[in-house]
Scaffold this motif. Structure first.
Motif, mmCIF file in Angstrom:
data_model
loop_
_atom_site.group_PDB
_atom_site.id
_atom_site.type_symbol
_atom_site.label_atom_id
_atom_site.label_comp_id
_atom_site.label_asym_id
_atom_site.label_seq_id
_atom_site.Cartn_x
_atom_site.Cartn_y
_atom_site.Cartn_z
ATOM 1 N N ASP A 330 -13.432 -29.766 -0.048
ATOM 2 C CA ASP A 330 -12.897 -29.816 -1.418
ATOM 3 C C ASP A 330 -12.254 -28.492 -1.815
ATOM 4 O O ASP A 330 -11.198 -28.455 -2.449
ATOM 5 C CB ASP A 330 -14.015 -30.164 -2.404
ATOM 6 C CG ASP A 330 -14.340 -31.648 -2.410
ATOM 7 O OD1 ASP A 330 -13.566 -32.417 -1.812
ATOM 8 O OD2 ASP A 330 -15.357 -32.029 -3.008
ATOM 9 N N SER A 331 -12.918 -27.406 -1.446
ATOM 10 C CA SER A 331 -12.404 -26.097 -1.800
ATOM 11 C C SER A 331 -11.078 -25.817 -1.098
ATOM 12 O O SER A 331 -10.119 -25.333 -1.716
ATOM 13 C CB SER A 331 -13.427 -25.023 -1.441
ATOM 14 O OG SER A 331 -12.972 -23.745 -1.821
ATOM 15 N N LEU A 332 -11.007 -26.132 0.185
ATOM 16 C CA LEU A 332 -9.778 -25.891 0.938
ATOM 17 C C LEU A 332 -8.638 -26.767 0.430
ATOM 18 O O LEU A 332 -7.493 -26.314 0.334
ATOM 19 C CB LEU A 332 -10.030 -26.146 2.431
ATOM 20 C CG LEU A 332 -10.926 -25.120 3.127
ATOM 21 C CD1 LEU A 332 -11.312 -25.609 4.522
ATOM 22 C CD2 LEU A 332 -10.240 -23.765 3.223
ATOM 23 N N LEU A 333 -8.934 -28.015 0.087
ATOM 24 C CA LEU A 333 -7.892 -28.906 -0.427
ATOM 25 C C LEU A 333 -7.344 -28.405 -1.760
ATOM 26 O O LEU A 333 -6.140 -28.477 -2.018
ATOM 27 C CB LEU A 333 -8.450 -30.319 -0.585
ATOM 28 C CG LEU A 333 -8.674 -31.106 0.712
ATOM 29 C CD1 LEU A 333 -9.415 -32.408 0.435
ATOM 30 C CD2 LEU A 333 -7.354 -31.397 1.418
ATOM 31 N N PRO A 338 -3.104 -27.276 -4.995
ATOM 32 C CA PRO A 338 -3.702 -27.212 -6.336
ATOM 33 C C PRO A 338 -3.069 -28.175 -7.327
ATOM 34 O O PRO A 338 -3.691 -28.590 -8.296
ATOM 35 C CB PRO A 338 -3.472 -25.752 -6.747
ATOM 36 C CG PRO A 338 -2.331 -25.283 -5.914
ATOM 37 C CD PRO A 338 -2.449 -26.010 -4.621
ATOM 38 N N GLN A 339 -1.817 -28.574 -7.081
ATOM 39 C CA GLN A 339 -1.122 -29.428 -8.039
ATOM 40 C C GLN A 339 -1.391 -30.912 -7.807
ATOM 41 O O GLN A 339 -1.094 -31.744 -8.679
ATOM 42 C CB GLN A 339 0.391 -29.174 -7.984
ATOM 43 C CG GLN A 339 1.094 -29.640 -6.722
ATOM 44 C CD GLN A 339 0.977 -28.662 -5.558
ATOM 45 O OE1 GLN A 339 0.156 -27.752 -5.588
ATOM 46 N NE2 GLN A 339 1.810 -28.865 -4.551
ATOM 47 N N ARG A 340 -1.978 -31.300 -6.657
ATOM 48 C CA ARG A 340 -2.117 -32.728 -6.346
ATOM 49 C C ARG A 340 -3.532 -33.265 -6.540
ATOM 50 O O ARG A 340 -3.726 -34.475 -6.583
ATOM 51 C CB ARG A 340 -1.678 -32.997 -4.898
ATOM 52 C CG ARG A 340 -0.186 -33.101 -4.732
ATOM 53 C CD ARG A 340 0.211 -33.397 -3.296
ATOM 54 N NE ARG A 340 -0.216 -34.713 -2.830
ATOM 55 C CZ ARG A 340 0.012 -35.162 -1.603
ATOM 56 N NH1 ARG A 340 0.651 -34.399 -0.725
ATOM 57 N NH2 ARG A 340 -0.391 -36.353 -1.247
ATOM 58 N N ARG A 341 -4.529 -32.395 -6.609
ATOM 59 C CA ARG A 341 -5.919 -32.826 -6.766
ATOM 60 C C ARG A 341 -6.267 -33.885 -5.726
ATOM 61 O O ARG A 341 -6.794 -34.963 -6.032
ATOM 62 C CB ARG A 341 -6.168 -33.365 -8.170
ATOM 63 C CG ARG A 341 -5.944 -32.344 -9.267
ATOM 64 C CD ARG A 341 -6.102 -32.960 -10.633
ATOM 65 N NE ARG A 341 -7.455 -33.454 -10.849
ATOM 66 C CZ ARG A 341 -8.472 -32.711 -11.275
ATOM 67 N NH1 ARG A 341 -8.276 -31.420 -11.530
ATOM 68 N NH2 ARG A 341 -9.657 -33.235 -11.459
ATOM 69 N N ASP A 377 -0.672 -40.327 -0.430
ATOM 70 C CA ASP A 377 -1.619 -40.758 -1.450
ATOM 71 C C ASP A 377 -2.371 -39.556 -2.011
ATOM 72 O O ASP A 377 -2.260 -38.432 -1.513
ATOM 73 C CB ASP A 377 -2.609 -41.757 -0.837
ATOM 74 C CG ASP A 377 -3.260 -42.640 -1.881
ATOM 75 O OD1 ASP A 377 -3.074 -42.368 -3.082
ATOM 76 O OD2 ASP A 377 -3.963 -43.593 -1.484
ATOM 77 N N THR A 378 -3.145 -39.813 -3.050
ATOM 78 C CA THR A 378 -4.002 -38.753 -3.599
ATOM 79 C C THR A 378 -5.333 -38.692 -2.867
ATOM 80 O O THR A 378 -6.149 -37.834 -3.161
ATOM 81 C CB THR A 378 -4.260 -38.981 -5.096
ATOM 82 O OG1 THR A 378 -4.832 -40.284 -5.281
ATOM 83 C CG2 THR A 378 -2.977 -38.857 -5.888
ATOM 84 N N GLN A 379 -5.536 -39.630 -1.942
ATOM 85 C CA GLN A 379 -6.731 -39.627 -1.107
ATOM 86 C C GLN A 379 -6.326 -39.582 0.355
ATOM 87 O O GLN A 379 -5.416 -40.303 0.780
ATOM 88 C CB GLN A 379 -7.590 -40.860 -1.366
ATOM 89 C CG GLN A 379 -8.382 -40.821 -2.665
ATOM 90 C CD GLN A 379 -9.437 -41.911 -2.701
ATOM 91 O OE1 GLN A 379 -9.190 -43.028 -2.279
ATOM 92 N NE2 GLN A 379 -10.610 -41.574 -3.202
ATOM 93 N N ILE A 380 -7.003 -38.747 1.114
ATOM 94 C CA ILE A 380 -6.780 -38.663 2.553
ATOM 95 C C ILE A 380 -7.749 -39.620 3.231
ATOM 96 O O ILE A 380 -8.968 -39.445 3.149
ATOM 97 C CB ILE A 380 -6.991 -37.232 3.071
ATOM 98 C CG1 ILE A 380 -5.970 -36.291 2.441
ATOM 99 C CG2 ILE A 380 -6.880 -37.184 4.589
ATOM 100 C CD1 ILE A 380 -6.173 -34.832 2.820
ATOM 101 N N GLY A 381 -7.214 -40.645 3.863
ATOM 102 C CA GLY A 381 -8.040 -41.631 4.530
ATOM 103 C C GLY A 381 -8.356 -41.265 5.963
ATOM 104 O O GLY A 381 -7.859 -40.271 6.509
#
Length: 470
Positions: A330-333, A338-341, A377-381
């Motif tokens: 989470d921290s690295l992402l 930072p703009q994409r959450r 996407d906003t989620q990495i699958g």
């Protein structure tokens, strides 16, 4: 007060005679650091304003137990899986220091505790003073900078860092590449008495033998060709601060004796000068090499090794910090995008948990950066993570084996679309007949089959199950 209680008590180890309680309470109230006075049954007798602010209470703290306020435990720390400074003080009869994880008004935080026993004239313990100091450079939530973790291995390492940081002792950071030795070195400096002075890193692996002495100690004008003016070295730049020697195992053998002289006597000379200069620096070094073996083989001076390794700290590899993987990811992402959450799915996180990560946090960062690029996407699958992993596998393959590459190789994936959609299409191109053929002639394990296909075992299982083959 007759019995002065010092707020800077790190150099003291003995208990103190208990003064009058009202006098002691008044004294603690004036201290800037959070302090509490406890009785032998763990109950808080008095708490100063700094403590009340840190733990979000006013008068209601008095009468509650220290372990309930700070840990939310219903029993003393040593009965709940933690080390209790009060129990240790009972055994040693002396002051005790320990790193704890506390619930504060700002959430969970790492806190350094210094506990001082109070004695009556007969030498009996009548209570305890606890001093709290929040650790500023280690966190339990995703942060833009600083150390992050909560696993037992991380906490053990952090406890050593916090114990040695206030001293001037030389520290040797040991560990695999990518474990964060530079970050720990910065934390040591920032937590020391030299924090306001320079922190100067030296990448020893990038300096040739001819450059090393000049970069470290500086040179005078005309000392060598192109030395058109005098130049201060990194030791001089780090005066009254910290000199961080990264990859110290790469220091040329001929230069090691000059570094030893600096460590032993605090003196050095600029190249081309006879003037002896005095250095006031704290030395922190780091390496991923096996220095004891290098000493035995004559590639590293034994006397220098012992001077540098006054206090060794081994940094745990990422595979020993499984509990920290979600925090670190989470921290690295958040740092990378930072703009994409952007977040990882639970399946993707589970897949990451099965990776050996020989490059540790640095490898994790690279993998996540690839996965970000491979998804819209906003989620990495899990599919995007598998693709990112496959890119690494392709780099490690022998070029002569190109014809044998898996159908799922990243180099064969078409451009365009999301990573998830692309990989799903690749699965469709792997025909049922091919899978059946592989399975009929396959004598190895499913794990080995997944490796040959270039996918995770979990993904292979899902595909086989969908096709009715398991």
């Amino acid at each position: 007060m007759t019995n002065n209680v010092s707020s800077d008590s790190q150099s003291q180890s003995q208990p103190i005679l208990s003064p009058d309680r009202a006098e002691l309470t008044s004294f603690l109230e004036g201290l800037p650091e959070p302090h509490i006075l406890c009785d032998p049954d763990y109950r808080i007798v008095a708490a100063n304003q700094a403590y009340r602010h840190l733990y979000g209470g006013e008068g209601e703290l008095t009468g509650r137990t220290c372990y309930e306020v700070s840990h939310h435990f219903d029993r003393p720390c040593d009965q709940a899986g933690e080390s209790c400074p009060m129990a240790r003080a009972r055994e040693s009869g002396q002051r005790e220091r320990i790193l704890h994880l506390h619930h504060t008004s700002c959430g969970q935080s790492y806190v350094n505790i210094e506990l001082t026993p109070l004695l009556n004239p007969r030498g009996e313990m009548t209570g305890y003073i606890e001093k709290m100091e929040t650790v500023q450079h280690a966190h339990l939530q995703p942060q833009a900078q600083g150390l992050i973790g909560r696993s037992p291995a991380f906490r053990q390492m952090l406890a050593l860092v916090m114990r040695i940081a206030p001293t001037d002792s030389a520290v040797m950071l040991l560990g695999e590449t990518g474990t964060g030795k530079d970050l720990v070195a910065q934390t040591l400096h920032a937590s020391s008495q030299r924090a306001a002075k320079p922190f100067v890193p030296v990448d020893c692996s990038s300096l040739t033998e001819t450059l090393f002495e000049s970069e470290l100690f500086g040179h005078e004008r005309g000392a060598f060709t192109d030395a058109h003016r005098a130049k201060a070295g990194l030791v001089e730049t780090a005066h009254e601060g910290t000199l961080f020697l990264d990859e110290v195992g790469d220091i040329p053998l001929t230069m090691q004796v000059k570094l030893l002289r600096l460590l032993e006597n605090g003196v050095y000379r600029r190249v081309g000068s006879t003037e002896q200069r005095q250095a006031d620096v704290r030395i922190i070094s780091a390496t991923h090499r096996d220095l004891p073996t290098m000493v035995r083989e004559g590639r590293f001076r034994e006397d220098l090794y012992h001077r540098l390794c006054t206090f060794p700290i081994r940094l745990p590899p990422l595979r020993a910090r499984a509990d920290d993987l979600p925090l670190l990811a989470d921290s690295l992402l958040s740092r990378l995008m930072p703009q994409r959450r952007i977040k990882l799915t639970s399946d993707a996180l589970e897949l990451l948990g099965h990776q050996p990560f020989h490059g540790n946090v640095r490898e994790l960062r690279n993998l996540l950066e690839r996965a970000i690029v491979l998804t819209d996407d906003t989620q990495i699958g899990v599919e995007a993570v598998e693709w990112a992993l496959q890119l690494d596998r392709d780099l490690l393959k022998d070029p002569q084996d190109g014809a044998k590459e898996s159908t799922l190789s990243g180099s064969h994936l078409p451009m365009g679309g999301t990573a998830e959609g692309t990989l799903r299409g690749s699965w469709q191109r792997l025909r049922v007949e091919q899978l059946r053929e592989r399975l009929q002639g396959w004598s190895g394990t499913r794990t080995e089959l997944a490796r040959e296909l270039g996918v995770s075992e979990r993904t292979l299982y899902r595909k086989l199950k969908a096709l009715g083959m398991v």
